[in-house]
Design an enzyme around this catalytic site. Sequence first.
Site, PDB file in Angstrom:
ATOM      1  N   HIS A 181       0.834  -1.208   0.000  1.00 59.51           N
ATOM      2  CA  HIS A 181       0.000   0.000   0.000  1.00 59.51           C
ATOM      3  C   HIS A 181       0.870   1.260   0.000  1.00 59.51           C
ATOM      4  CE1 HIS A 181      -3.976  -1.946   1.129  1.00 59.51           C
ATOM      5  NE2 HIS A 181      -3.105  -2.937   1.229  1.00 59.51           N
ATOM      6  N   ASP A 214      -6.132   5.529   2.640  1.00 64.76           N
ATOM      7  CA  ASP A 214      -6.287   4.131   2.251  1.00 64.76           C
ATOM      8  C   ASP A 214      -7.695   3.634   2.571  1.00 64.76           C
ATOM      9  OD1 ASP A 214      -5.890   1.044   2.514  1.00 64.76           O
ATOM     10  OD2 ASP A 214      -4.032   1.786   1.636  1.00 64.76           O
ATOM     11  N   GLN A 262      12.231  -4.816  -8.073  1.00 63.31           N
ATOM     12  CA  GLN A 262      11.367  -5.510  -9.039  1.00 63.31           C
ATOM     13  C   GLN A 262      11.199  -4.777 -10.362  1.00 63.31           C
ATOM     14  OE1 GLN A 262       8.249  -8.203  -7.862  1.00 63.31           O
ATOM     15  NE2 GLN A 262       6.727  -6.823  -8.724  1.00 63.31           N
ATOM     16  N   HIS A 268       2.334 -13.807  -8.036  1.00 68.72           N
ATOM     17  CA  HIS A 268       1.197 -14.140  -7.172  1.00 68.72           C
ATOM     18  C   HIS A 268      -0.046 -13.344  -7.556  1.00 68.72           C
ATOM     19  CE1 HIS A 268       2.593 -10.377  -5.639  1.00 68.72           C
ATOM     20  NE2 HIS A 268       1.739 -10.345  -4.655  1.00 68.72           N
ATOM     21  N   SER A 289       2.216  -5.970  -8.502  1.00 67.97           N
ATOM     22  CA  SER A 289       3.037  -6.817  -9.371  1.00 67.97           C
ATOM     23  C   SER A 289       2.379  -7.031 -10.725  1.00 67.97           C
ATOM     24  CB  SER A 289       3.287  -8.174  -8.706  1.00 67.97           C
ATOM     25  OG  SER A 289       4.154  -8.029  -7.599  1.00 67.97           O
TER      26      SER A 289
END
Length: 482
Positions: A20, A123, A352, A367, A372
């Site tokens: 987050h 959030d 990443q 996943h 991602s």
Amino acid sequence: MGNETDQLHVLFFPFMALGHMIPTIDMAKLFSARGVRATIITTPLNAPVVSKTMERGHYLGAQIGLRVIQFPSVQAGLPQGLENLDQDASPEIRLKFFLAMSLFQQPLEQLLQEYRPHGLVADAFFPWALDVASKFGIPRLAFQGTGFFAMCALQSLTAHKPYKGVGSDTEPFLLPDLPDEIKLTRLQISNDLTLGLENDFTRFFKEARESEERSYGTIVNTFYELEPAYAEHWRKVLGRKAWHIGPVSLCNRDAQDKTQRGKAASIDEDECLKWLNSKYPDSVIYVCFGSVSKFPAAQLLEIAMGLEASGQQFIWVVRKNKDEGDEEEWLPQGYEKRMEGKGLIIRGWAPQTLILDHEAVGGFVTHCGWNSTLEGVSAGVPMVTWPVFADQFYNEKLLTDVLKIGIGVGAQRWVPFVGDFVKQDAIEKAVKAVMAGEKAEELRSRAKSLGGMARRAIEKGGSSYTDMDALIEELKLYHAQI
């Protein structure tokens, strides 16, 4: 009301988990690049993640501030030093962590009173933020850490409960009223939902959904061209106000920006790039399961054997549970020596986006967490989908059934953190299918096309750039009318 100058000021308050925090920091950078004053709120032990961005942002002329508020460990009955949900914790501790979020209500109220910002991006896991913002006449924008497809899928499930009409946990059912024919099984969604359980967790998430519905609107980290039918469904059919401003990760342009996202990398940037630079384009598959999932040793062993059997070059990011034994329990004997030059294992945190964006990377075992998923899409790589829990089975359907840039590894069961057990044969088969052969070329062609669309979306005149402009103008107008 407002600031001493006419400059728009927006506060960003991310949930304390890297999945987050990272997109929220990227979001603040995007707003700052448009001349909006951005301030990020976080706690002491999470502050370094933000500080790195601020130091880099200052160099680039960005205006991003940081306000640190204390984490209420004692009041919440949490161990000192646990301020982030990515840390290893029992289910009881995780529940306490979620419930502790309401203790930030008073500190947030004080900050809103002090700053009187033009907007609060809070959030979705802070449902009470709506009432706090409303008290000061400040529009609360909910941040959803997922895309329109998953939001629409969950809405269909909660509104229609189609899982009640099947005879078994493995019988597929159709999600009603969606633009595409999407099927799931009861095994692929949370027991809390299918069994109609009521507990502290379910009450919390219900409150979060209701709060988001009543908020000024939702900011979504996606781009229109990726899921146009679902953006339209959410906004026009369901009548929800939302702006798509992503992929937010693309605000990180150079290697240093990409390397500094999140935690410190467990591998030197130069070492990582040197390894990748020695490989042919599209010849490496990247394997990573996000910041929260941690597979047991038995599953890691299957992955190791499946990757070796596939014959593909790979980068594999491994995060083990603290209680797992030494590496020989999850690596076949002599594995790293055999894989020398062919496979690179990173233990811990990897840069990443730096890896995915390298031309040598031609596939991604993921996943299906939304960050991602979107980073894979932005890099233009096809994916092996291995959902574990949360929104990940919905995201898998988007990749495999709608976009057709993914091949499922065969995970069928929604299991928090550890996932369904997948054997090496299935891993080998899926990796080969994504990396080699005619089918792989079709997947890669579609993925590269989407990657181009993603990059154009955040450039001037692009769909996300334009939607962010519209949001900024709306916030200005909102305050001009007060």
